[in-house]
Design an enzyme around this catalytic site. Structure first.
Site, PDB file in Angstrom:
ATOM      1  N   GLU A  88     -20.429  -7.171  14.830  1.00  0.00           N
ATOM      2  CA  GLU A  88     -19.559  -8.282  14.604  1.00  0.00           C
ATOM      3  C   GLU A  88     -20.012  -9.161  13.189  1.00  0.00           C
ATOM      4  O   GLU A  88     -19.782 -10.419  13.435  1.00  0.00           O
ATOM      5  CB  GLU A  88     -19.543  -9.442  15.835  1.00  0.00           C
TER       6      GLU A  88
HETATM    7  C1  LIG Z   1     -23.711  -0.364  19.486  1.00  0.00           C
HETATM    8  C2  LIG Z   1     -22.615  -0.662  18.244  1.00  0.00           C
HETATM    9  C3  LIG Z   1     -21.323  -1.225  18.468  1.00  0.00           C
HETATM   10  C4  LIG Z   1     -20.584  -1.203  17.631  1.00  0.00           C
HETATM   11  N1  LIG Z   1     -19.147  -1.521  17.835  1.00  0.00           N
HETATM   12  C5  LIG Z   1     -18.310  -1.605  16.917  1.00  0.00           C
HETATM   13  C6  LIG Z   1     -16.881  -1.397  17.223  1.00  0.00           C
HETATM   14  O1  LIG Z   1     -16.583  -1.711  18.451  1.00  0.00           O
HETATM   15  N2  LIG Z   1     -15.888  -1.687  16.003  1.00  0.00           N
HETATM   16  C7  LIG Z   1     -16.290  -1.411  14.821  1.00  0.00           C
HETATM   17  O2  LIG Z   1     -15.626  -1.361  14.074  1.00  0.00           O
HETATM   18  N3  LIG Z   1     -17.698  -1.454  14.548  1.00  0.00           N
HETATM   19  C8  LIG Z   1     -18.671  -1.630  15.385  1.00  0.00           C
HETATM   20  N4  LIG Z   1     -20.076  -1.551  15.191  1.00  0.00           N
HETATM   21  C9  LIG Z   1     -20.443  -1.503  13.820  1.00  0.00           C
HETATM   22  C10 LIG Z   1     -21.056  -2.707  13.378  1.00  0.00           C
HETATM   23  O3  LIG Z   1     -20.289  -3.795  13.126  1.00  0.00           O
HETATM   24  C11 LIG Z   1     -21.810  -2.576  12.093  1.00  0.00           C
HETATM   25  O4  LIG Z   1     -22.927  -1.514  12.277  1.00  0.00           O
HETATM   26  C12 LIG Z   1     -22.139  -3.663  11.452  1.00  0.00           C
HETATM   27  O5  LIG Z   1     -21.169  -4.278  10.981  1.00  0.00           O
HETATM   28  C13 LIG Z   1     -23.123  -3.383   9.971  1.00  0.00           C
HETATM   29  O6  LIG Z   1     -22.450  -2.357   9.350  1.00  0.00           O
HETATM   30  P1  LIG Z   1     -23.399  -1.274   8.835  1.00  0.00           P
HETATM   31  O7  LIG Z   1     -23.986  -0.529  10.120  1.00  0.00           O
HETATM   32  O8  LIG Z   1     -22.489  -0.234   7.906  1.00  0.00           O
HETATM   33  O9  LIG Z   1     -24.741  -1.871   7.888  1.00  0.00           O
HETATM   34  P2  LIG Z   1     -24.614  -2.288   6.516  1.00  0.00           P
HETATM   35  O10 LIG Z   1     -23.358  -2.941   6.150  1.00  0.00           O
HETATM   36  O11 LIG Z   1     -25.093  -0.817   5.679  1.00  0.00           O
HETATM   37  O12 LIG Z   1     -25.725  -3.332   6.264  1.00  0.00           O
HETATM   38  C14 LIG Z   1     -27.311  -2.896   6.338  1.00  0.00           C
HETATM   39  C15 LIG Z   1     -28.042  -4.246   5.939  1.00  0.00           C
HETATM   40  O13 LIG Z   1     -27.452  -4.933   4.792  1.00  0.00           O
HETATM   41  C16 LIG Z   1     -27.047  -6.119   4.863  1.00  0.00           C
HETATM   42  N5  LIG Z   1     -26.058  -6.154   3.919  1.00  0.00           N
HETATM   43  C17 LIG Z   1     -24.810  -5.569   3.639  1.00  0.00           C
HETATM   44  N6  LIG Z   1     -24.025  -6.054   2.793  1.00  0.00           N
HETATM   45  C18 LIG Z   1     -24.677  -7.421   2.167  1.00  0.00           C
HETATM   46  C19 LIG Z   1     -24.533  -8.229   1.145  1.00  0.00           C
HETATM   47  N7  LIG Z   1     -23.396  -7.971   0.431  1.00  0.00           N
HETATM   48  N8  LIG Z   1     -25.504  -9.093   1.142  1.00  0.00           N
HETATM   49  C20 LIG Z   1     -26.696  -9.146   1.698  1.00  0.00           C
HETATM   50  N9  LIG Z   1     -26.907  -8.281   2.668  1.00  0.00           N
HETATM   51  C21 LIG Z   1     -26.074  -7.485   2.950  1.00  0.00           C
HETATM   52  C22 LIG Z   1     -26.692  -6.125   6.318  1.00  0.00           C
HETATM   53  O14 LIG Z   1     -26.858  -7.438   6.708  1.00  0.00           O
HETATM   54  C23 LIG Z   1     -27.546  -5.357   6.980  1.00  0.00           C
HETATM   55  O15 LIG Z   1     -28.919  -6.216   7.450  1.00  0.00           O
HETATM   56  C24 LIG Z   1     -20.950  -1.255  16.158  1.00  0.00           C
HETATM   57  C25 LIG Z   1     -22.336  -1.146  15.825  1.00  0.00           C
HETATM   58  C26 LIG Z   1     -23.052  -0.450  16.719  1.00  0.00           C
HETATM   59  C27 LIG Z   1     -24.410  -0.220  16.556  1.00  0.00           C
END
Ligand SMILES: Cc1cc2nc3c(=O)[nH]c(=O)nc-3n(C[C@H](O)[C@H](O)[C@H](O)COP(=O)(O)OP(=O)(O)OC[C@H]3O[C@@H](n4cnc5c(N)ncnc54)[C@H](O)[C@@H]3O)c2cc1C
Length: 586
Positions: free
Chosen positions: A439
């Site tokens: 989220e």
């Molecule tokens: C168990 C689980 C359930 C989930 N359920 C859903 C769901 O129902 N629907 C859905 O759509 N998604 C879902 N997700 C996805 C989840 O919302 C994402 O994993 C999350 O938003 C982070 O995206 P990412 O994993 O691509 O990390 P990334 O975006 O790659 O981020 C990696 C790190 O970089 C940081 N970062 C990224 N961009 C920036 C920036 N501009 N400035 C500073 N820091 C930054 C982040 O804070 C994080 O620490 C789920 C994930 C999990 C693991």
């Protein structure tokens, strides 16, 4: 260990941050009175303890299973979900127009805490369904609302949120899922989504996916994203599930926690295109999805409160049973229960105080959302909307960080037994670890707070909020309650430090944005500690406050709030130490 819903703590929070007694007396929550509020919370507590909590441990052990596109939840989950829906819990916060009970956000958030404390993996599915209902209500056509909402509200069908793709997580501008308009007005959806909670399961007759996708001629970036409703089963003429839509679950993830909640890889359009229906306008999908995300962000903060409370309950019970060493209050020759040792007492009180502070912040956010809905005066409604916007990232981040910290402290209280699975303390930490990530990660929440929320109304929203905390300091100074110790002084010092950091970030955003961004996370943490101390102090200053309310406010102010001064200082370091550290990361 069984679960006991902390109804008294929730009611104290509601009386403090939602002015519950006054609002109920003035009829501001239509159809609600104090007895009904209590009865709903007690009943939710009974259901959670009897039906959901007994499945928490077994759900963790067995986990969700995938086979040939089908997903089975652990034994008991489907039946519990049927009971949950049949008892009307899924309909509680929903609009009466579609069969809901129309109860306010403060009640929905309070019972949400209870479901998630009993069983976080179970609680996620209703949480996302609720978010999907909000998004359809806010952006869907009348036909979509009439067709889908009654069955989602009743719990017969569940909802999902399909945002994330392999190359689009925090930044959705890279989203690749495609939508093409068809002659009949529907859209053909193709693409892959990952990490989709409850994208496939065996608990409901149909699954209503809300999917972000891009039209062929859409502008680049987030301005070119549209929102579609894609049902697992297409509906027949009489509105019942018929043919299977072209959407399949290609697998589920093996995770650290929430084992019983299936986290799905979803493939849309492998057989030519899934049928989707536009929600809202083309290319305006992200705005609609934000309705769902904001509601879900508060709900995830509430999940944090839930886990923190459950871990605290478990640790207190253990500390009363486990005997080791002798304490100054020990009687007799034997070993003392560890709860008598000052260090363990400090740990348990830290857990309790952080949990109640998080609960207060989350319920203050829920109360602001209610005020925005129920206020007759448009200016009052707008102010409430702004307050909810300011507090949402704080509620989501602080409560979920607290969940992880408190669950970890809970393991510490258990000693070695906390590290082995059989006490259940370890499951809380494993389950809690996702909360700061999904989220919108907590880092993204902090960026949202400093870049979008602090500037609201030219900075007046945050200034008014901080001035409300100043009023609380004045009341504390005027109070002659010695039981509050150094609460007034510590809150004043922390507020001054936070105000200086707020001014610093406000100035940096214009001249050196990296300076504001570098300090965003410590700033959010400081903000939350000051806000939490304020609400706990207000609870202690209420007529009828108990000695526990006073002791908790003092403990927080003297032990958890003090960090806010240092965090505010870190928030004002600027970007130099962060950006000039390449050698350190080489
Ligand atoms: C168990 C689980 C359930 C989930 N359920 C859903 C769901 O129902 N629907 C859905 O759509 N998604 C879902 N997700 C996805 C989840 O919302 C994402 O994993 C999350 O938003 C982070 O995206 P990412 O994993 O691509 O990390 P990334 O975006 O790659 O981020 C990696 C790190 O970089 C940081 N970062 C990224 N961009 C920036 C920036 N501009 N400035 C500073 N820091 C930054 C982040 O804070 C994080 O620490 C789920 C994930 C999990 C693991």
């Amino acid at each position: 260990m069984s679960y006991s819903a902390p109804v008294d703590d929730i009611v104290t929070a509601l009386k403090t941050v939602a002015d519950l007694d006054v609002r109920l007396a003035n009829g501001l929550y239509p159809g609600l009175d104090a007895d009904t509020v209590r009865a709903v919370l007690d009943e939710a507590g009974n259901f959670a303890a009897d039906v959901l909590a007994p499945l928490n441990w077994s759900g963790d052990r067995v986990g969700a299973r995938w086979q040939d596109g089908n997903v089975s939840t652990p034994p008991g989950f489907a039946d519990a979900y049927r009971q949950f829906s049949a008892a009307g819990w899924s309909a509680l916060p929903c609009s009466e127009e579609f069969g809901g009970q129309g109860l306010p956000e403060i009640i929905s958030s309070s019972v949400g805490e209870i479901w998630n404390a009993a069983n976080l993996a179970f609680g996620l599915c209703p949480l996302l369904t609720q978010g999907a209902i909000h998004a359809i209500e806010a952006g869907g056509s009348d036909a979509l609302k009439q067709t889908y909402l009654p069955k989602m509200v009743s719990g017969q069908w569940t909802g999902t949120m399909n945002l994330t793709e392999p190359h689009a997580g925090s930044d959705l501008s890279g989203l690749k899922t495609r939508a093409e308009k068809q002659a009949d007005g529907t859209y053909r959806i193709t693409g892959t989504k990952i990490f989709i909670t409850c994208g496939e399961h065996d608990m409901a007759e149909n699954i209503i996916h809300l999917v972000l996708a891009r039209l062929p001629d859409a502008p680049a970036g987030t301005r070119g994203i549209s929102l579609f409703l894609v049902p697992k089963f297409l509906l027949t003429a009489d509105g019942t599930p018929g043919a299977r839509n072209d959407v399949v679950c290609a697998g589920i993830e093996h995770k650290l926690g929430i084992m019983a909640s299936p986290t799905c890889i979803m493939k849309f359009g492998e057989q030519g295109g899934a049928t989707g229906y536009l929600v809202g306008e083309e290319n305006r999908g992200l705005a609609n999805m934000f309705v769902m995300m904001n509601s879900a962000r508060l709900a995830v903060g509430i999940q944090g409160v839930a886990i923190a409370d459950r871990a605290t309950q478990r640790a207190i019970a253990f500390a009363k049973e486990r005997t080791q060493g002798r304490s100054s209050t020990s009687s007799g020759a034997g070993m003392a229960p560890i709860v008598e040792h000052p260090d363990i007492r400090r740990t348990l009180l830290t857990m309790k105080a952080l949990t109640q502070a998080s609960r207060m912040i989350c319920l203050a956010t829920a109360a602001a959302l209610d005020n925005a809905t129920y206020a007759a005066d448009p200016e009052e409604a707008k102010a409430a909307r702004n307050l909810a916007a300011l507090l949402t990232p704080v509620a989501k981040s602080f409560a979920t960080d607290v969940a992880v910290d408190v669950a970890s402290l809970g393991i510490q209280v258990h000693g070695g037994m906390g590290f082995v699975e059989e006490t259940g303390a370890a499951q809380h930490l494993r389950d809690a670890r996702i909360l700061p990530i999904y989220e919108g990660t907590n880092g993204i929440q902090a960026i949202d707070l400093v870049t979008r929320k602090l500037p609201l109304e030219g900075g007046n929203v945050v200034t008014d909020y901080l001035s409300g905390i100043g009023d609380c300091v004045t009341k504390l100074h005027a109070s002659d309650n010695a039981g509050l110790g150094r609460t007034a002084k510590n809150l004043k010092d922390a507020l001054d430090a936070l105000s200086a950091a707020t001014r610093f970030i406000g100035k940096s955003l214009a001249s050196d944005p990296d300076a504001g961004l570098a300090g965003a996370t410590p700033y959010l943490n400081a903000f939350a500690r000051v806000a939490g101390a304020r609400y706990l102090a207000e609870a202690a200053l209420r007529d009828g406050a108990s000695s526990s309310d006073i002791a908790l406010a003092r403990f927080f102010a003297e032990n958890c709030l003090t960090a806010a001064v240092g965090l505010s200082d870190s928030a004002m370091n600027g970007s130099a130490t962060v950006l000039a550290s390449e050698g350190l990361l080489a």
